[in-house]
Design an enzyme around this catalytic site. Structure first.
Site, mmCIF file in Angstrom:
data_model
loop_
_atom_site.group_PDB
_atom_site.id
_atom_site.type_symbol
_atom_site.label_atom_id
_atom_site.label_comp_id
_atom_site.label_asym_id
_atom_site.label_seq_id
_atom_site.Cartn_x
_atom_site.Cartn_y
_atom_site.Cartn_z
ATOM 1 N N GLY A 166 17.468 21.816 13.823
ATOM 2 C CA GLY A 166 16.830 21.244 15.000
ATOM 3 C C GLY A 166 17.570 20.071 15.616
ATOM 4 O O GLY A 166 18.548 19.562 15.063
ATOM 5 N N GLU B 296 22.274 23.056 3.570
ATOM 6 C CA GLU B 296 22.321 24.510 3.753
ATOM 7 C C GLU B 296 22.827 24.920 5.126
ATOM 8 O O GLU B 296 23.249 26.040 5.311
ATOM 9 C CB GLU B 296 20.945 25.120 3.496
ATOM 10 C CG GLU B 296 19.888 24.598 4.439
ATOM 11 C CD GLU B 296 18.547 25.247 4.205
ATOM 12 O OE1 GLU B 296 18.109 25.343 3.058
ATOM 13 O OE2 GLU B 296 17.950 25.667 5.208
ATOM 14 N N GLY C 108 18.149 19.163 7.966
ATOM 15 C CA GLY C 108 17.525 20.425 8.351
ATOM 16 C C GLY C 108 17.939 20.900 9.722
ATOM 17 O O GLY C 108 18.864 20.360 10.335
HETATM 18 O O1 0RQ Z 1 7.891 24.520 20.181
HETATM 19 O O2 0RQ Z 1 9.879 25.186 21.424
HETATM 20 O O3 0RQ Z 1 7.641 26.220 21.893
HETATM 21 O O4 0RQ Z 1 8.086 23.834 22.516
HETATM 22 O O5 0RQ Z 1 7.590 23.516 17.329
HETATM 23 O O6 0RQ Z 1 9.686 21.670 17.532
HETATM 24 O O7 0RQ Z 1 9.989 19.327 18.187
HETATM 25 O O8 0RQ Z 1 11.754 21.038 18.860
HETATM 26 O O9 0RQ Z 1 11.442 20.223 16.476
HETATM 27 O O10 0RQ Z 1 13.406 21.842 16.309
HETATM 28 O O11 0RQ Z 1 13.019 19.908 14.699
HETATM 29 O O12 0RQ Z 1 11.545 21.936 14.669
HETATM 30 C C1 0RQ Z 1 9.222 22.012 11.789
HETATM 31 C C2 0RQ Z 1 9.631 23.774 13.496
HETATM 32 C C3 0RQ Z 1 10.555 21.473 13.817
HETATM 33 C C4 0RQ Z 1 11.543 22.931 12.059
HETATM 34 C C5 0RQ Z 1 10.222 22.559 12.778
HETATM 35 C C6 0RQ Z 1 6.564 22.991 18.181
HETATM 36 C C7 0RQ Z 1 7.318 22.359 19.331
HETATM 37 C C8 0RQ Z 1 8.421 23.359 19.550
HETATM 38 C C9 0RQ Z 1 9.962 23.029 17.550
HETATM 39 P P1 0RQ Z 1 8.427 24.974 21.627
HETATM 40 P P2 0RQ Z 1 10.752 20.539 17.869
HETATM 41 P P3 0RQ Z 1 12.480 20.981 15.562
HETATM 42 C C10 0RQ Z 1 16.610 23.531 6.466
HETATM 43 C C11 0RQ Z 1 15.228 23.056 6.386
HETATM 44 C C12 0RQ Z 1 10.994 24.303 8.521
HETATM 45 C C13 0RQ Z 1 12.260 24.757 7.861
HETATM 46 C C14 0RQ Z 1 13.116 23.634 7.359
HETATM 47 C C15 0RQ Z 1 11.333 23.957 10.961
HETATM 48 C C16 0RQ Z 1 8.756 23.786 18.128
HETATM 49 O O13 0RQ Z 1 12.106 21.784 11.522
HETATM 50 O O14 0RQ Z 1 11.255 25.150 11.207
HETATM 51 O O15 0RQ Z 1 12.768 22.476 7.375
HETATM 52 N N1 0RQ Z 1 11.238 23.476 9.678
HETATM 53 N N2 0RQ Z 1 14.269 24.001 6.887
HETATM 54 O O16 0RQ Z 1 6.492 22.197 20.443
HETATM 55 C C17 0RQ Z 1 2.231 22.630 17.578
HETATM 56 C C18 0RQ Z 1 2.694 20.751 16.287
HETATM 57 C C19 0RQ Z 1 4.088 20.948 16.551
HETATM 58 C C20 0RQ Z 1 4.440 22.033 17.348
HETATM 59 C C21 0RQ Z 1 6.236 20.958 16.746
HETATM 60 N N3 0RQ Z 1 2.266 19.731 15.527
HETATM 61 N N4 0RQ Z 1 1.815 21.619 16.803
HETATM 62 N N5 0RQ Z 1 3.525 22.884 17.850
HETATM 63 N N6 0RQ Z 1 5.783 22.012 17.436
HETATM 64 N N7 0RQ Z 1 5.206 20.294 16.186
HETATM 65 C C22 0RQ Z 1 16.976 24.599 7.506
HETATM 66 C C23 0RQ Z 1 16.647 26.050 7.157
HETATM 67 O O17 0RQ Z 1 15.778 26.340 6.449
HETATM 68 C C24 0RQ Z 1 17.487 27.127 7.802
#
Ligand code: 0RQ
Length: 509
Positions: A270, A293, A268
């Site tokens: 990130g 993807e 995914g």
């Molecule tokens: O926010 O940037 O404001 O600090 O979410 O979190 O830890 O940098 O992690 O970049 O791996 O993203 C689920 C969002 C994780 C992503 C998600 C806040 C955190 C930060 C980002 P800031 P990290 P990542 C194929 C698959 C759905 C789509 C998917 C995602 C920001 O992986 O969008 O999987 N997934 N697609 O602070 C409050 C919590 C939090 C939180 C993280 N528990 N509560 N805020 N954050 N956990 C790709 C495509 O579909 C294109």
């Protein structure tokens, strides 16, 4: 340099972005290319945003319904949202201005599975598509369109739109020709047939898009790089997660449950996902393949190392530096990368057949392994479900990962009850945090809860979770999935009230 448009009929339609933007009427639906900040139109959306601002200044309403492949870049989602020009948007978004408008209730957002966007458009449930704005690398003499660095829903937008505007981007390397595989065999039921793809490396379509030249109303020439954000150097948590995951994969090979070259990998978006792929360079697996993807920097490094034989994706999603380098030597990758439509890259039939190992990030998981990928505290959207649902439901092994805390420790990503569920526990087989990896396959809810609390939770929150779970075992109405209804979401409401899920110094909160 007009050489990118080989057909004279098409050359006659070249105009400025401002003139092209005038061809789009208010209150219509526009389907745009772009899957991450790759291969998305820039000049026409920027001109359109300027026009919308001028219309608004003159007191005339001008808003659009916007369909894309997934997230795009600042010149598209960012500019149109700042101009307050988006009434409705689908699917996945990660633009901060859009996110803010959505969470303030000023923009409607339909967060659907990425594989289902094109079929839904064909079904007609999304309404008519008035205009397609598609970035391409070039136009061939016979009118075929050479795709750019992402495919997304472009085939469907070109087929369905009443009028088409093309951006021919000279920045894209013409050597992209031959890298794409555009499948034209999809149909609606009852006429669907099996998709004839058995291996990630199979080609089942054509290198270019077809497009009726009579529908093309404007062509705008541009010269702009893709603009994906870069990646941070993996932190200690990312490296720990990658370490647990690689150890797990090695263990599965030793047990004979995975072949030595693993199964096609999906990774995914990130930084953590990127770190896991980088970690695979030194892991004892060879001849890897990817069915995914997005191709991020870590996957390119794996390809360059020779460990990854080939990757199938719908988009390149590279940092600016790597994007420039790969773009210069695109021809070297033509035999090892295949870019497909997102309805194919994310198709449940193919993910299930290939046996994909899916690795995705998450916002939070509850002790039973239900995963929230999208909503913060149950009500604010972060990005969207993207392709995570397409992959998680159909994967051979479905893995979700995150650091065990967020926002400097104020939030536990392991909670008693997920505040929103995107992936039910049946679709979540492995959970990984920097604390450890919980293999939840074959476990009952109560067995899962023990494993998740002991293995994945942060030491600050582990005793609180253990306490909740013990009291749930004693006081729950039923004992299949012990739950204290009045307390299940109390961690989230405490965060909204006090700014932390942890108890305050006096135990208050
Ligand atoms: O926010 O940037 O404001 O600090 O979410 O979190 O830890 O940098 O992690 O970049 O791996 O993203 C689920 C969002 C994780 C992503 C998600 C806040 C955190 C930060 C980002 P800031 P990290 P990542 C194929 C698959 C759905 C789509 C998917 C995602 C920001 O992986 O969008 O999987 N997934 N697609 O602070 C409050 C919590 C939090 C939180 C993280 N528990 N509560 N805020 N954050 N956990 C790709 C495509 O579909 C294109």
């Amino acid at each position: 340099d007009r050489s990118r448009i080989a057909s004279p009929g098409h050359r006659a339609k070249v105009m400025s972005a401002e003139d092209a933007a005038l061809l789009i009427a208010p209150d219509t639906t526009v389907g745009l290319s772009g899957f991450t900040a790759s291969g998305y139109p820039t000049a026409v959306p920027l001109a359109l945003a300027a026009r919308i601002e001028a219309e608004h200044a003159a007191g005339r309403p001008f808003r659009l319904r916007i369909w894309t492949g997934a997230s795009t870049g600042p010149e598209l989602d960012g500019a149109l949202a700042k101009a307050d020009g988006i009434e409705f948007r689908l699917p996945y978004n990660s633009d901060p201005t859009c996110r803010d408008k959505i969470n303030r209730g000023q923009m409607e957002y339909f967060d659907m599975h990425l594989s289902q966007v094109a079929p839904a458009a064909w079904q007609g449930i999304l309404g008519p598509l008035d205009t397609a704005i598609i970035q391409v690398t070039g136009v061939r003499e016979d009118g075929a369109l050479i795709p750019a660095s992402s495919v997304g829903n472009n085939k469907t937008w070109l087929d369905r739109a009443s009028q088409v505007i093309l951006e021919v981007n000279r920045w894209q390397n013409p050597d992209l020709l031959g890298m794409h595989d555009i499948y034209y065999g999809a149909a609606l039921p009852p006429n669907r047939v099996p998709i004839p793809l058995i291996r990630s490396s199979d080609r089942i379509g054509e290198p270019c898009f077809r497009c009726d030249p009579d529908k093309i109303v404007a062509i705008v020439e541009t010269d702009r790089p893709d603009r994906n954000a870069g990646f941070t150097t993996p932190g200690a948590d990312d490296l720990a997660i990658a370490g647990h995951l690689l150890e797990f994969l090695e263990h599965e090979v030793k047990k004979g449950r995975l072949p030595p070259s693993l199964l096609p990998l999906q990774s995914g978006v990130g930084n953590t996902a990127n770190a896991v792929l980088t970690g695979l360079i030194d892991a004892p697996f060879d001849d890897l393949t990817a069915w995914t993807e997005v191709i991020q920097d870590g996957m390119m490094a794996l390809l360059d190392s020779g460990k990854l034989r080939m990757a199938s994706s719908t988009a390149l999603s590279l940092s600016p530096e790597l994007s420039e380098r790969v773009n210069r030597s695109m021809g070297d990758y033509r035999d090892r990368i295949i870019l497909r439509s997102q309805e194919i890259s994310n198709h449940s039939e193919l993910i299930r057949r290939l046996g994909v190992i899916a690795m995705n990030g998450m916002i939070e998981a509850d002790i039973y392994g239900n995963v929230n990928s999208t909503h913060v505290m149950g009500s604010r959207i972060q990005n969207g479900i993207g392709g995570s649902g397409d992959f998680a439901r159909n994967a051979y092994i479905s893995i979700f990962m995150s650091a065990s805390t967020a926002k400097g420790g104020a939030i536990s990503t392991i909670v008693p009850h997920a505040s929103h569920v995107d992936h039910i526990n049946q679709d979540v087989q492995v959970l990984v945090t920097e604390q450890g990896l919980a293999d939840l396959r074959g476990l009952s809810p109560k067995q899962r809860a023990r494993a998740v609390i002991e293995t994945c939770a942060h030491p600050t929150y582990r005793p609180m979770l253990a306490d909740y779970y013990a009291r749930a075992l004693a006081g729950s109405w039923g004992l299949q999935t012990p739950t204290l209804l009045d307390e299940a979401l109390s961690w989230h409401s405490r965060f909204v009230r006090t700014g932390s899920m942890a108890f305050g110094p006096g135990g208050a909160g």
